[in-house]
Design a protein around this motif. Structure first.
Motif, short mmCIF file in Angstrom:
data_model
loop_
_atom_site.label_atom_id
_atom_site.label_comp_id
_atom_site.label_asym_id
_atom_site.label_seq_id
_atom_site.Cartn_x
_atom_site.Cartn_y
_atom_site.Cartn_z
N VAL A 68 13.42 -22.68 20.33
CA VAL A 68 14.59 -22.71 21.21
C VAL A 68 15.87 -22.91 20.40
O VAL A 68 16.88 -22.26 20.66
CB VAL A 68 14.43 -23.81 22.28
CG1 VAL A 68 15.74 -24.02 23.04
CG2 VAL A 68 13.31 -23.45 23.24
N PHE A 77 18.48 -19.86 21.16
CA PHE A 77 19.47 -20.09 22.22
C PHE A 77 20.72 -20.75 21.66
O PHE A 77 20.69 -21.38 20.60
CB PHE A 77 18.87 -20.96 23.33
CG PHE A 77 17.76 -20.28 24.09
CD1 PHE A 77 18.01 -19.59 25.26
CD2 PHE A 77 16.45 -20.35 23.62
CE1 PHE A 77 16.98 -18.97 25.95
CE2 PHE A 77 15.41 -19.73 24.31
CZ PHE A 77 15.68 -19.04 25.48
N GLY A 100 12.51 -15.32 25.18
CA GLY A 100 13.66 -16.01 25.75
C GLY A 100 14.78 -15.07 26.19
O GLY A 100 15.88 -15.54 26.51
N PRO A 117 21.22 -25.18 24.35
CA PRO A 117 20.08 -25.84 25.00
C PRO A 117 20.43 -27.28 25.40
O PRO A 117 21.32 -27.91 24.82
CB PRO A 117 18.99 -25.83 23.93
CG PRO A 117 19.51 -24.94 22.83
CD PRO A 117 21.00 -25.01 22.92
N PHE A 134 8.12 -20.76 28.67
CA PHE A 134 9.47 -20.26 28.89
C PHE A 134 9.51 -19.66 30.30
O PHE A 134 8.83 -18.67 30.57
CB PHE A 134 9.82 -19.16 27.89
CG PHE A 134 10.32 -19.65 26.55
CD1 PHE A 134 9.89 -20.86 26.02
CD2 PHE A 134 11.20 -18.89 25.81
CE1 PHE A 134 10.33 -21.31 24.79
CE2 PHE A 134 11.65 -19.32 24.57
CZ PHE A 134 11.22 -20.53 24.06
N ALA A 187 19.27 -22.74 27.90
CA ALA A 187 17.87 -23.19 27.85
C ALA A 187 17.85 -24.66 28.26
O ALA A 187 18.63 -25.46 27.75
CB ALA A 187 17.28 -23.03 26.45
#
Length: 304
Positions: free
Chosen positions: A27, A31, A175, A34, A151, A132
């Motif tokens: 992540v 991303f 993602g 998050p 996810f 996220a």
């Protein structure tokens, strides 16, 4: 003489830890903004512990978010604030009470605020542009959560559609999301309640004392021992009594029940959980008993 090679045996807890650490790092690399949902409950405590491990000795690259119902247990909020200060973290708090005061939300007749968390949660996600959002949900807790992928894609209204779930073969996580959408991430998906407690014992993780047996004033409502408070309980016909109890899961005081228990240590809690035949939410969460599909309905609206 050829030396005998050393064989390293990994426990199932090692495997679960490795998977969760991998998810946190994935992540962080995939991303931009998050956030970790952190309430001071045991699953969010475990999640934060794993995140700290994943990036040590560097600080975690995430902020924290808590949706405060206004009916949370004081012991848990104290733990939350101490933990944030200890690790120098940034915490966003979305307050259900603020929405009630503004007239955006209305109190429910039963006093329960857990179902009211959805709007503050989704608006906080939109306001801070989180793409996220880590949650501590586990598949063993409830049948709707058993449908989740690690996810879990949410649309621009934060709504969940089981038909949009993506395959996750060989720990490969997708993602990809459109502008306005975000992904809910569940690094504890494959953990059980027993795994959580065994890992907490192994790592020496501190928990709020509410998770261990203690004397508390409670009253019985629909077969659950609820904590007396100004949230709307007890009613005139509901008798308050002092019992030795502990909490298996912690949420809103108005819908989270205690269980009779003598388990004052981690070993005793683990023994108690190993013998239980009811999940923690099934045994002690009134908000999951509103209907057969209560959790799934809330997830479709944007709840975790």
């Amino acid at each position: 003489m050829t030396p005998t090679p050393t064989v390293l045996v990994r426990s199932h807890l090692d495997s679960l830890e490795s998977e969760a650490v991998h998810i946190f790092r994935e992540v962080a690399g995939e991303f931009e903004r998050p956030v970790i949902l952190f309430s001071g409950g045991k699953d969010s405590i475990l999640m934060l512990h794993l995140a700290l491990k994943a990036f040590a000795p560097a600080p975690i690259p995430f902020t924290l978010l808590h949706v405060d119902t206004g009916h949370n247990f004081p012991e848990v909020l104290d733990y939350r604030d101490r933990t944030v200060e200890k690790h120098g973290l940034r915490l966003h708090v979305a307050s259900v009470q603020d929405y009630i005061d503004a007239g955006t939300l209305r109190e429910r007749p039963d006093g329960t605020r857990n179902p009211l968390q959805t709007v503050p949660l989704t608006e906080a996600i939109q306001q801070h542009r989180f793409d996220a959002v880590f949650g501590g949900g586990r598949r063993d807790e409830e049948k709707a959560r058993a449908k989740e992928r690690v996810f879990s894609l949410r649309d621009e209204f934060s709504q969940w559609d089981p038909r949009r779930q993506r395959p996750e073969l060989w720990q490969l996580y997708n993602g990809r999301h459109a502008p306005g959408e975000h992904v809910r991430v569940f690094p504890l998906s494959n953990w059980t309640e027993l795994d959580v407690w065994q890992y907490i014992e192994r790592e020496g993780i501190e928990l709020p004392q509410i998770y261990f047996a203690h004397q508390r004033e409670v009253f019985n409502r629909n077969g659950m021992w609820l904590t007396a408070g100004d949230w709307g309980g007890p009613k005139d016909h509901e008798k308050v009594e002092t019992r030795q109890v502990r909490y298996r899961t912690v949420g809103d005081m108005s819908c989270t029940g205690a269980v009779d228990s003598d388990a004052t240590t981690l070993d005793a809690v683990i023994t108690e959980i190993a013998a239980s035949r009811l999940t923690e939410r099934g045994a002690t969460r009134a908000d999951d008993k509103m209907s057969e599909a209560a959790m799934e309905d809330r997830k479709r609206e944007g709840y975790f």
